[in-house]
Design a protein around this motif. Sequence first.
Motif, mmCIF file in Angstrom:
data_model
loop_
_atom_site.group_PDB
_atom_site.id
_atom_site.type_symbol
_atom_site.label_atom_id
_atom_site.label_comp_id
_atom_site.label_asym_id
_atom_site.label_seq_id
_atom_site.Cartn_x
_atom_site.Cartn_y
_atom_site.Cartn_z
ATOM 1 N N ALA A 35 5.903 -0.659 8.698
ATOM 2 C CA ALA A 35 4.831 0.119 8.132
ATOM 3 C C ALA A 35 5.444 1.131 7.092
ATOM 4 O O ALA A 35 5.336 1.445 5.942
ATOM 5 N N ARG A 36 6.494 2.032 7.574
ATOM 6 C CA ARG A 36 6.991 2.894 7.084
ATOM 7 C C ARG A 36 7.916 2.813 6.008
ATOM 8 O O ARG A 36 8.000 3.245 4.883
ATOM 9 N N SER A 46 0.689 -1.198 -0.021
ATOM 10 C CA SER A 46 -0.021 0.209 -0.090
ATOM 11 C C SER A 46 0.707 1.257 0.126
ATOM 12 O O SER A 46 0.919 2.124 1.009
ATOM 13 N N PRO A 47 1.674 1.747 -0.975
ATOM 14 C CA PRO A 47 2.749 2.667 -0.983
ATOM 15 C C PRO A 47 1.914 3.898 -1.587
ATOM 16 O O PRO A 47 2.578 4.999 -1.382
ATOM 17 N N TRP A 98 4.100 5.913 2.737
ATOM 18 C CA TRP A 98 4.608 4.818 3.552
ATOM 19 C C TRP A 98 4.612 3.549 2.651
ATOM 20 O O TRP A 98 3.837 3.546 1.836
ATOM 21 N N ARG A 99 5.456 2.561 2.934
ATOM 22 C CA ARG A 99 5.425 1.109 2.257
ATOM 23 C C ARG A 99 3.941 0.668 2.558
ATOM 24 O O ARG A 99 3.564 -0.062 1.444
ATOM 25 N N GLU A 100 3.644 0.693 3.685
ATOM 26 C CA GLU A 100 2.230 0.159 3.973
ATOM 27 C C GLU A 100 1.413 1.303 4.456
ATOM 28 O O GLU A 100 1.031 1.479 5.645
ATOM 29 N N THR A 101 0.863 2.423 3.728
ATOM 30 C CA THR A 101 0.240 3.571 4.009
ATOM 31 C C THR A 101 -0.960 3.374 4.698
ATOM 32 O O THR A 101 -1.633 3.834 5.416
ATOM 33 N N ARG A 102 -1.697 1.813 4.356
ATOM 34 C CA ARG A 102 -2.872 1.519 4.933
ATOM 35 C C ARG A 102 -2.847 1.609 6.409
ATOM 36 O O ARG A 102 -3.799 1.893 7.069
#
Length: 492
Positions: free
Chosen positions: A385-386, A222-223, A231-235
């Motif tokens: 997540a970041r 989710s970038p 973030w790489r996992e903006t979710r």
Amino acid sequence: MGEDVGVRTFSREDRARYRDKVRRCLDVFAEMLRESRFDLDRPMTGVEIELNLVDEASNPAMRNADVLAAIADESFQTELGQFNIEINVPPRRLTGTGTADFEEYVRASLNAAEVKARAIGAHMVMIGILPTLRPEHLTAETLSANPRYKLLNEQIFAARGEDLPIAISGVERLAVTADTITPEAACTSTQFHLQVSPAQFADYWNAAQAVAGIQVAVGANSPLFFGRELWRETRIPLFQQATDTRSEEIKAQGVRPRVWFGERWITSVFDLFEENVRYFPALLPVCDPEDPAQALAAGEVPNLAELRLHNGTVYRWNRPVYDVSRGRPHLRVENRVLPAGPTVLDTIANGAFYFGLVRALAESDRPLWSQMSFSAAEENFTSCARHGIDAQVFWPGLGYLPVTELVLRRLLPMAHHGLDRWGLDPAERDRLLGIIEQRCLTGRNGATWQVETLHRLESADHLDRPEALREVVRHYVDLMHSNRPVHEWPIP
């Protein structure tokens, strides 16, 4: 929050009655734990996958009611946004070829549903956040028709008393304001369910918390959000902010957020339900006619409807679940940290890694959580997540190291052992854990593929950002249907 709720307004009496009923449910739950009244014989696992709908131009398709009518399969359900649906996979045991059975069922179901959705101009996408979402897609009109979503939106904003700021600073920066909870609909996830006994619950929940960051790093997908690389996992930060009922002043007072990592290791499942009741006011104070104490005294299994509804409005990343199936109560850990996708095969590999790892940790002679602070686990979660698969994490005995090195050196062998303990077929075990290994060796997961593809389209093909994002989705959908694991996906 899967309850059908028809009430539109709540009085002070409703809230007082509900608070009393939730506490009575909690007392009955404690009594059930003391008497060991839970199904322990054949522990099951389950999977839920949230999906996005897109049109022929790769933009969100607000068609979930039409798509669900066309699919006509009770495994598929509505979700918060009109461009979302969810598939609930029937639970299975992990023994033998359990993971292959999951994969076969999900692939067959999604392929059949895609044919029916395509006939009305929609396509399904398993992805953490749809890259082509724009602010105009997330308004009050975006909410699905089920009245519970409108009611939940009203109650969250009534608790806040003001609009919702969303600010995420990553590779690029985003600062917007929302007047509905629909940004939450951007966050589509995979949820793994693991049935455990009351005696084992604390160990499994603690283990799930300890590895939550590792899961996110390896499975990030989710970038991109509102055209920005974040973030790489903006979710993770988006979901935390999109459901926050606290004003700035309430935050400053230290009130807990409803999307919550937690703040301590636990010794019993009761700790989590008791925290929910103690810390969080009711969002949907709807009372059920059942008297749980009377039901228990009569030898029946109480539904504990208020406790379950309240639990469904506290969004822990690893959530405790009390449920009743075939007349028998059971407990589950609901693991909610991972995004949807990229493929069914990647999803099942993520599940195998999680199920194996938490079993190995839960059955360890020296619990990991006796060697690691809870704040270190939360720090890992945020860092992963970041930064995704490039994150640095802390691990007892190893200090700070790249997450890929930790997975390759320490965690994959543990997951291997845990899957053996579940009785998974060795060929299945090696096939699925090999996918996690290759992601770590190549440094490629869904998030890195999306970002690399976006940059390539912008630089080599000279596409502007909106057109490049549509092309990212188009390529993604084609590769998703191939079921090739994401570490093998080419950059177009």
